[in-house]
Motif scaffolding. Structure first.
Motif, PDB file in Angstrom:
ATOM      1  N   UNK A  65       0.798   5.485   0.864  1.00 10.39           N
ATOM      2  CA  UNK A  65       0.038   6.659   1.580  1.00 10.39           C
ATOM      3  C   UNK A  65       0.381   8.097   1.133  1.00 10.39           C
ATOM      4  N   UNK A 115       9.065   1.060  17.266  1.00 11.46           N
ATOM      5  CA  UNK A 115       7.361   0.701  17.311  1.00 11.46           C
ATOM      6  C   UNK A 115       7.024   0.009  18.479  1.00 11.46           C
ATOM      7  N   UNK A 138       4.446  -5.212   7.945  1.00  5.61           N
ATOM      8  CA  UNK A 138       3.431  -4.705   8.908  1.00  5.61           C
ATOM      9  C   UNK A 138       3.208  -3.468   8.745  1.00  5.61           C
ATOM     10  N   UNK A 139       3.164  -2.776   9.852  1.00  5.70           N
ATOM     11  CA  UNK A 139       3.038  -1.272  10.120  1.00  5.70           C
ATOM     12  C   UNK A 139       4.216  -0.375   9.819  1.00  5.70           C
ATOM     13  N   UNK A 140       5.183  -0.961   9.632  1.00  4.92           N
ATOM     14  CA  UNK A 140       6.463  -0.023   9.294  1.00  4.92           C
ATOM     15  C   UNK A 140       6.488   0.829   8.062  1.00  4.92           C
ATOM     16  N   UNK A 160       0.861  -1.343   0.136  1.00  2.00           N
ATOM     17  CA  UNK A 160       0.170  -0.016  -0.083  1.00  2.00           C
ATOM     18  C   UNK A 160       0.901   1.304   0.014  1.00  2.00           C
ATOM     19  N   UNK A 168       4.469   5.112  17.971  1.00  2.00           N
ATOM     20  CA  UNK A 168       5.670   5.177  17.037  1.00  2.00           C
ATOM     21  C   UNK A 168       6.571   6.429  17.391  1.00  2.00           C
ATOM     22  N   UNK A 183       4.437   0.766   2.484  1.00  2.00           N
ATOM     23  CA  UNK A 183       4.515  -0.308   3.146  1.00  2.00           C
ATOM     24  C   UNK A 183       4.759  -1.446   2.386  1.00  2.00           C
ATOM     25  N   UNK A 229      -1.026   0.954  19.091  1.00  5.31           N
ATOM     26  CA  UNK A 229       0.383   1.013  18.383  1.00  5.31           C
ATOM     27  C   UNK A 229       0.475   2.419  18.573  1.00  5.31           C
ATOM     28  N   UNK A 239       3.511  -2.266  19.791  1.00  6.70           N
ATOM     29  CA  UNK A 239       2.229  -2.610  19.702  1.00  6.70           C
ATOM     30  C   UNK A 239       1.907  -3.459  20.814  1.00  6.70           C
ATOM     31  N   UNK A 290       9.664  -3.083  17.096  1.00  6.12           N
ATOM     32  CA  UNK A 290      10.751  -2.773  15.974  1.00  6.12           C
ATOM     33  C   UNK A 290      11.671  -1.699  16.702  1.00  6.12           C
ATOM     34  N   UNK A 348      -1.734  -1.476  14.439  1.00  6.35           N
ATOM     35  CA  UNK A 348      -0.504  -1.771  13.962  1.00  6.35           C
ATOM     36  C   UNK A 348      -0.452  -2.778  12.767  1.00  6.35           C
ATOM     37  N   UNK A 349      -1.742  -2.795  12.097  1.00  3.94           N
ATOM     38  CA  UNK A 349      -1.824  -3.679  10.936  1.00  3.94           C
ATOM     39  C   UNK A 349      -1.264  -2.891   9.792  1.00  3.94           C
ATOM     40  N   UNK A 350      -1.145  -3.445   8.616  1.00  2.00           N
ATOM     41  CA  UNK A 350      -0.603  -2.792   7.315  1.00  2.00           C
ATOM     42  C   UNK A 350      -1.128  -1.690   7.076  1.00  2.00           C
ATOM     43  N   UNK A 388      -1.385   4.402  16.054  1.00  2.00           N
ATOM     44  CA  UNK A 388      -2.519   3.832  15.304  1.00  2.00           C
ATOM     45  C   UNK A 388      -3.240   2.674  15.630  1.00  2.00           C
ATOM     46  N   UNK A 404      -3.201   0.560   8.625  1.00  2.00           N
ATOM     47  CA  UNK A 404      -3.655   0.922   9.686  1.00  2.00           C
ATOM     48  C   UNK A 404      -3.343   2.707   9.423  1.00  2.00           C
TER      49      UNK A 404
END
Lengths: 112, 114
Positions: free
Chosen positions: A33, B48, A97-99, A31, B33, A92, B31, B50, B56, B97-99, B94, B101
């Motif tokens: 953003x 990060x 994940x959310x990194x 994805x 950051x 992403x 989550x 969660x 992370x 912490x999902x992809x 967020x 999010x």
């Protein structure tokens, strides 16, 4: 070399003009953003695109995700002084994940 | 207060000082950051968390030490910093912490290391 390359880095235009900002990578993203950041503030999410070839519109802003999910563009129609700010793309990677990985940003100034 | 708040907004410190940055989110998120935004580099993810667990550490030097005592608060403890650590430090949160999010950012702390 940055994972996400944004161009141009700086853009100064007159009110009413159109512009396009690009975000390019050799990596594939699950994805992508777009954020806008104003002075003294944190970035604010404008849109998330998740499907290759996807086009999303937000008033005068049009966002496109490339078919191969490696690039994206932001087009602004009839820019206004209120559009002034730093535009950031962030991707992403799959299984990350959310990194988020951010591009270097495009600093836009719209003169009245 | 709503959203994500950060204190202080501005901080000047010497290289031998110890200071802490605070972040608080009022969004019920799980989550959180820490990011670093400097003039010459893209926005960089530092840490990060969660559900209060650090998931992370993006190769951040040990002079930066995060702490997440609960899901609403996040700290960044600073000691023996270098002038090149001067930057805007942004906190974000967020939902889970999902992809895809959405991350909500605070206004940042502008840090200057002398």
């Amino acid at each position: 070399t940055q994972l996400l390359e944004q161009s141009p880095q700086f853009l100064s235009i007159q009110e009413g003009e159109n512009l396009t900002v690009y975000c390019n990578s050799s990596s594939v993203f699950s994805s992508l953003q777009w954020y806008r950041q104003e002075p003294g503030e944190g970035p604010v999410l404008l849109v998330t695109v998740v499907t290759g070839g996807e086009v999303k519109k937000l008033k005068r802003l049009t966002f496109q995700f490339g078919d191969a999910r490696k690039d994206s563009s932001l087009h602004i129609t009839a820019a206004q002084p209120g559009d002034t700010g730093l535009y950031l793309c962030a991707g992403a990677l799959f299984n990350a994940g959310n990194m988020l990985t951010f591009g270097g940003g495009t600093r836009l100034m719209v003169k009245p | 207060e709503t959203g994500v708040t950060q204190t202080p907004r501005h901080l000047v410190m010497g290289m031998t000082n110890k200071k802490s940055l605070k972040c608080e989110q009022h969004l019920g998120h799980n989550a959180m950051y820490w990011y670093k935004q400097s003039a010459k580099k893209p926005l960089e993810l530092m840490f990060v968390y969660n559900f209060k667990e650090q998931t992370e550490n993006n190769s951040v030097p040990s002079r930066f030490s995060p702490e997440c005592p609960n899901s609403s608060h996040l700290f960044l403890h600073l000691h023996t910093l270098q002038p090149e650590d001067s930057a805007l430090y942004l906190c974000a949160s967020s939902q889970d912490g999902s992809e895809v999010d959405t991350q909500y950012f605070g206004p940042g702390t502008r840090l200057t290391v002398l």
